[in-house]
Design a protein around this motif. Structure first.
Motif, PDB file in Angstrom:
ATOM      1  N   PHE A  82     -15.256-119.778  -4.777  1.00  0.00           N
ATOM      2  CA  PHE A  82     -15.159-118.614  -3.907  1.00  0.00           C
ATOM      3  C   PHE A  82     -15.966-118.916  -2.656  1.00  0.00           C
ATOM      4  CE2 PHE A  82     -18.942-117.645  -6.368  1.00  0.00           C
ATOM      5  CZ  PHE A  82     -19.798-117.011  -5.487  1.00  0.00           C
ATOM      6  N   PHE A  83     -15.661-118.200  -1.604  1.00  0.00           N
ATOM      7  CA  PHE A  83     -16.263-118.457  -0.301  1.00  0.00           C
ATOM      8  C   PHE A  83     -17.088-117.232   0.086  1.00  0.00           C
ATOM      9  CE2 PHE A  83     -12.120-120.384  -0.789  1.00  0.00           C
ATOM     10  CZ  PHE A  83     -12.427-121.723  -0.638  1.00  0.00           C
ATOM     11  N   ALA A  84     -18.348-117.454   0.472  1.00  0.00           N
ATOM     12  CA  ALA A  84     -19.199-116.314   0.804  1.00  0.00           C
ATOM     13  C   ALA A  84     -20.336-116.757   1.723  1.00  0.00           C
ATOM     14  CB  ALA A  84     -19.766-115.688  -0.463  1.00  0.00           C
ATOM     15  N   ALA A  85     -20.910-115.750   2.390  1.00  0.00           N
ATOM     16  CA  ALA A  85     -22.069-115.976   3.254  1.00  0.00           C
ATOM     17  C   ALA A  85     -23.307-115.424   2.576  1.00  0.00           C
ATOM     18  CB  ALA A  85     -21.856-115.272   4.593  1.00  0.00           C
ATOM     19  N   HIS A  86     -24.451-115.993   2.935  1.00  0.00           N
ATOM     20  CA  HIS A  86     -25.722-115.468   2.443  1.00  0.00           C
ATOM     21  C   HIS A  86     -26.854-115.931   3.339  1.00  0.00           C
ATOM     22  CE1 HIS A  86     -27.334-119.013  -0.158  1.00  0.00           C
ATOM     23  NE2 HIS A  86     -26.554-119.475   0.780  1.00  0.00           N
ATOM     24  N   VAL A  87     -28.034-115.360   3.095  1.00  0.00           N
ATOM     25  CA  VAL A  87     -29.262-115.707   3.806  1.00  0.00           C
ATOM     26  C   VAL A  87     -30.320-115.923   2.743  1.00  0.00           C
ATOM     27  CG1 VAL A  87     -31.026-114.870   5.395  1.00  0.00           C
ATOM     28  CG2 VAL A  87     -28.629-114.281   5.785  1.00  0.00           C
ATOM     29  N   LEU A  88     -31.096-116.966   2.872  1.00  0.00           N
ATOM     30  CA  LEU A  88     -32.139-117.240   1.873  1.00  0.00           C
ATOM     31  C   LEU A  88     -33.495-116.711   2.322  1.00  0.00           C
ATOM     32  CD1 LEU A  88     -31.267-120.844   0.691  1.00  0.00           C
ATOM     33  CD2 LEU A  88     -30.887-118.693  -0.509  1.00  0.00           C
ATOM     34  N   ASP A 134      -8.302-113.781 -21.286  1.00  0.00           N
ATOM     35  CA  ASP A 134      -9.398-112.838 -21.016  1.00  0.00           C
ATOM     36  C   ASP A 134     -10.497-113.485 -20.184  1.00  0.00           C
ATOM     37  OD1 ASP A 134      -8.022-110.946 -22.471  1.00  0.00           O
ATOM     38  OD2 ASP A 134      -9.339-111.052 -24.235  1.00  0.00           O
ATOM     39  N   LEU A 135     -10.844-114.732 -20.490  1.00  0.00           N
ATOM     40  CA  LEU A 135     -11.867-115.433 -19.719  1.00  0.00           C
ATOM     41  C   LEU A 135     -11.417-115.589 -18.271  1.00  0.00           C
ATOM     42  CD1 LEU A 135     -14.563-116.979 -19.593  1.00  0.00           C
ATOM     43  CD2 LEU A 135     -13.303-119.030 -20.299  1.00  0.00           C
ATOM     44  N   GLN A 136     -10.178-116.021 -18.079  1.00  0.00           N
ATOM     45  CA  GLN A 136      -9.633-116.211 -16.738  1.00  0.00           C
ATOM     46  C   GLN A 136      -9.643-114.902 -15.951  1.00  0.00           C
ATOM     47  OE1 GLN A 136      -5.534-117.461 -16.732  1.00  0.00           O
ATOM     48  NE2 GLN A 136      -5.663-118.270 -14.672  1.00  0.00           N
ATOM     49  N   LYS A 137      -9.169-113.816 -16.560  1.00  0.00           N
ATOM     50  CA  LYS A 137      -9.130-112.514 -15.874  1.00  0.00           C
ATOM     51  C   LYS A 137     -10.530-111.993 -15.588  1.00  0.00           C
ATOM     52  CE  LYS A 137      -4.685-110.809 -17.534  1.00  0.00           C
ATOM     53  NZ  LYS A 137      -4.026-109.832 -18.434  1.00  0.00           N
ATOM     54  N   GLY A 138     -11.439-112.148 -16.552  1.00  0.00           N
ATOM     55  CA  GLY A 138     -12.805-111.662 -16.366  1.00  0.00           C
ATOM     56  C   GLY A 138     -13.488-112.314 -15.178  1.00  0.00           C
ATOM     57  N   ILE A 139     -13.376-113.626 -15.090  1.00  0.00           N
ATOM     58  CA  ILE A 139     -13.990-114.346 -13.971  1.00  0.00           C
ATOM     59  C   ILE A 139     -13.328-113.955 -12.659  1.00  0.00           C
ATOM     60  CG2 ILE A 139     -14.334-116.630 -12.954  1.00  0.00           C
ATOM     61  CD1 ILE A 139     -14.522-117.642 -15.883  1.00  0.00           C
ATOM     62  N   LYS A 140     -12.007-113.882 -12.666  1.00  0.00           N
ATOM     63  CA  LYS A 140     -11.283-113.527 -11.439  1.00  0.00           C
ATOM     64  C   LYS A 140     -11.687-112.141 -10.941  1.00  0.00           C
ATOM     65  CE  LYS A 140      -6.670-113.362  -9.463  1.00  0.00           C
ATOM     66  NZ  LYS A 140      -5.241-113.506  -9.690  1.00  0.00           N
ATOM     67  N   ASN A 141     -11.843-111.184 -11.854  1.00  0.00           N
ATOM     68  CA  ASN A 141     -12.244-109.830 -11.457  1.00  0.00           C
ATOM     69  C   ASN A 141     -13.613-109.804 -10.795  1.00  0.00           C
ATOM     70  OD1 ASN A 141      -9.867-108.711 -12.409  1.00  0.00           O
ATOM     71  ND2 ASN A 141     -10.730-108.134 -14.377  1.00  0.00           N
ATOM     72  N   ILE A 142     -14.534-110.603 -11.299  1.00  0.00           N
ATOM     73  CA  ILE A 142     -15.884-110.649 -10.730  1.00  0.00           C
ATOM     74  C   ILE A 142     -15.879-111.380  -9.396  1.00  0.00           C
ATOM     75  CG2 ILE A 142     -18.222-111.556 -11.052  1.00  0.00           C
ATOM     76  CD1 ILE A 142     -17.634-111.256 -14.128  1.00  0.00           C
ATOM     77  N   VAL A 143     -15.344-112.585  -9.396  1.00  0.00           N
ATOM     78  CA  VAL A 143     -15.416-113.446  -8.215  1.00  0.00           C
ATOM     79  C   VAL A 143     -14.593-112.880  -7.053  1.00  0.00           C
ATOM     80  CG1 VAL A 143     -14.840-115.752  -7.374  1.00  0.00           C
ATOM     81  CG2 VAL A 143     -16.009-115.485  -9.548  1.00  0.00           C
ATOM     82  N   SER A 144     -13.517-112.181  -7.334  1.00  0.00           N
ATOM     83  CA  SER A 144     -12.698-111.621  -6.247  1.00  0.00           C
ATOM     84  C   SER A 144     -13.489-110.598  -5.426  1.00  0.00           C
ATOM     85  CB  SER A 144     -11.418-110.995  -6.805  1.00  0.00           C
ATOM     86  OG  SER A 144     -11.717-109.862  -7.594  1.00  0.00           O
ATOM     87  N   ILE A 145     -14.453-109.939  -6.042  1.00  0.00           N
ATOM     88  CA  ILE A 145     -15.300-108.981  -5.308  1.00  0.00           C
ATOM     89  C   ILE A 145     -16.256-109.714  -4.374  1.00  0.00           C
ATOM     90  CG2 ILE A 145     -17.123-107.229  -5.598  1.00  0.00           C
ATOM     91  CD1 ILE A 145     -15.725-106.544  -8.296  1.00  0.00           C
ATOM     92  N   TRP A 146     -16.673-110.899  -4.752  1.00  0.00           N
ATOM     93  CA  TRP A 146     -17.623-111.672  -3.957  1.00  0.00           C
ATOM     94  C   TRP A 146     -16.954-112.517  -2.869  1.00  0.00           C
ATOM     95  CZ3 TRP A 146     -20.633-114.221  -8.591  1.00  0.00           C
ATOM     96  CH2 TRP A 146     -21.240-113.222  -9.352  1.00  0.00           C
TER      97      TRP A 146
END
Length: 176
Positions: A82-88, A134-146
Motif C-alpha cells: 500500500f502507498f502512504a505518507a507519514h512523518v517521523l 477470509d485472510l485475503q479479505k481481512g487484510i484488504k479491508n484494513i489496508v484499503s483504508i490506509w
C-alpha cells in the motif's frame, strides 16, 4: 504457481522430474484449477515427503502462499503493498531531536509499504479455502483504508502513534 520444496538433503534429478509431472497432472486433472493452496501443498508433501525427505512444501502465487509443515500444520499467507505518507517523530520529540534522530524523514514523505502476513493453523481441507479467502479479505479491508493516505493526519489508527514500520505492523496485527 511457484513451488518451493524444503529438503532435508539433496534431491536427484529424476525425483524432481517425477515431482513436476505429478504436480502438472494434479492441476490438469482439475481442468487447470487447483484446490486451495494449502491442499495442494499437503498433497505434494504426502506424495513425496517420505521419498524425498521433505521438511515442508510451499506453494506461491503472486499475492499469496501456503506451506504444509507436516503434522497437519499449515501456514497461509498474503502479501501486498500500500502507498502512504507519514512523518517521523512529530508526536514526542522537539524539532532538534527530530532532526538528530530522523533527519530528512522528519518531513512528510511517502513510501510503498510492502507487507506479508501469515497465519499458522491446523490443516482442515473443508475450511482451508475459506480461511484463505477470509485472510485475503481481512487484510484488504484494513489496508484499503490506509492506502494513499497521510497516516498520521487522515487515519484514526495512527493519530496517537509515531508511524514507524514497527507501529504499522503492530496495528495491522491487532486489527487482524
Amino acid at each position: 504457481i511457484k513451488l518451493k520444496l524444503v529438503l532435508n538433503e539433496y534431491i536427484n534429478y529424476s525425483d524432481l522430474e517425477r515431482l513436476v509431472e505429478k504436480c502438472q497432472e494434479k492441476v490438469l486433472k482439475n481442468n487447470g484449477v487447483a484446490d486451495s493452496l494449502g491442499s495442494v501443498a499437503k498433497e505434494i508433501f504426502n506424495m513425496f515427503g517420505t521419498d524425498l525427505n521433505l521438511s515442508r512444501v510451499r506453494v506461491d502465487t503472486k499475492d499469496s502462499f501456503a506451506e504444509y509443515l507436516g503434522n497437519d500444520e499449515t501456514v497461509l499467507g498474503q502479501r501486498g503493498v500500500f502507498f502512504a505518507a507519514h512523518v517521523l517523530g512529530k508526536l514526542r520529540f522537539t524539532e532538534n531531536e527530530r532532526e538528530k534522530y530522523f533527519g530528512k524523514c522528519r518531513f512528510q514523505h511517502g513510501h510503498d509499504f510492502k507487507y506479508e502476513v501469515a497465519i499458522k493453523l491446523k490443516y482442515n481441507k473443508n475450511c482451508l479455502q475459506q480461511a484463505e479467502t477470509d485472510l485475503q479479505k481481512g487484510i484488504k479491508n484494513i489496508v484499503s483504508i490506509w492506502d494513499h493516505k497521510d497516516l498520521a493526519r487522515e487515519v484514526d489508527d495512527f493519530k496517537d502513534v509515531n508511524t514507524t514500520g514497527e507501529q504499522i505492523i503492530q496495528i495491522l496485527s491487532k486489527k487482524l
